[in-house]
Design a protein around this motif. Sequence first.
Motif, mmCIF file in Angstrom:
data_model
loop_
_atom_site.group_PDB
_atom_site.id
_atom_site.type_symbol
_atom_site.label_atom_id
_atom_site.label_comp_id
_atom_site.label_asym_id
_atom_site.label_seq_id
_atom_site.Cartn_x
_atom_site.Cartn_y
_atom_site.Cartn_z
ATOM 1 N N SER A 158 0.862 -1.184 0.000
ATOM 2 C CA SER A 158 0.000 0.000 0.000
ATOM 3 C C SER A 158 0.897 1.231 0.000
ATOM 4 C CB SER A 158 -0.888 0.002 1.248
ATOM 5 O OG SER A 158 -0.113 0.269 2.402
ATOM 6 N N GLU A 159 0.316 2.352 -0.267
ATOM 7 C CA GLU A 159 1.084 3.595 -0.277
ATOM 8 C C GLU A 159 1.697 3.840 1.092
ATOM 9 O OE1 GLU A 159 0.119 8.272 -0.911
ATOM 10 O OE2 GLU A 159 -0.850 6.874 -2.294
ATOM 11 N N GLU A 160 0.929 3.565 2.131
ATOM 12 C CA GLU A 160 1.411 3.763 3.494
ATOM 13 C C GLU A 160 2.597 2.849 3.800
ATOM 14 O OE1 GLU A 160 -0.275 3.329 8.026
ATOM 15 O OE2 GLU A 160 -1.678 3.861 6.442
ATOM 16 N N GLN A 161 2.522 1.597 3.376
ATOM 17 C CA GLN A 161 3.618 0.662 3.588
ATOM 18 C C GLN A 161 4.865 1.114 2.834
ATOM 19 O OE1 GLN A 161 1.546 -2.804 2.191
ATOM 20 N NE2 GLN A 161 1.353 -3.660 4.259
#
Length: 103
Positions: free
Chosen positions: A34-37
């Motif tokens: 994900s973008e956050e990861q």
Amino acid sequence: MATARNPPRFVPTLTEVVKARKAASGPAVPAALSEEQLVHRIMQRVELTLERRLREAIATTVLQQTQMLGPLLREEIELVVRQSVEQALAEELTATQGTGPQA
């Protein structure tokens, strides 16, 4: 309906950089991340590199300052020792003259 979570303040800048690289045909981001990861992983790498580089920069600066400070400290120590010896000698001469042999 999912509510958008506000990321920390530092994330948008990094996200913009990542998106800009992706748009410029940069390395493909694995779909499983994900973008956050992705941002978290990049920040970890940045922290490691930044910490090492800061340590090196600080060590270099401290070494340079120490090398510049050495001669100045030597001069100051020499002056203090010279003044201390002169003062001690003057005091000793004064004391010796006061208790010298009487005629």
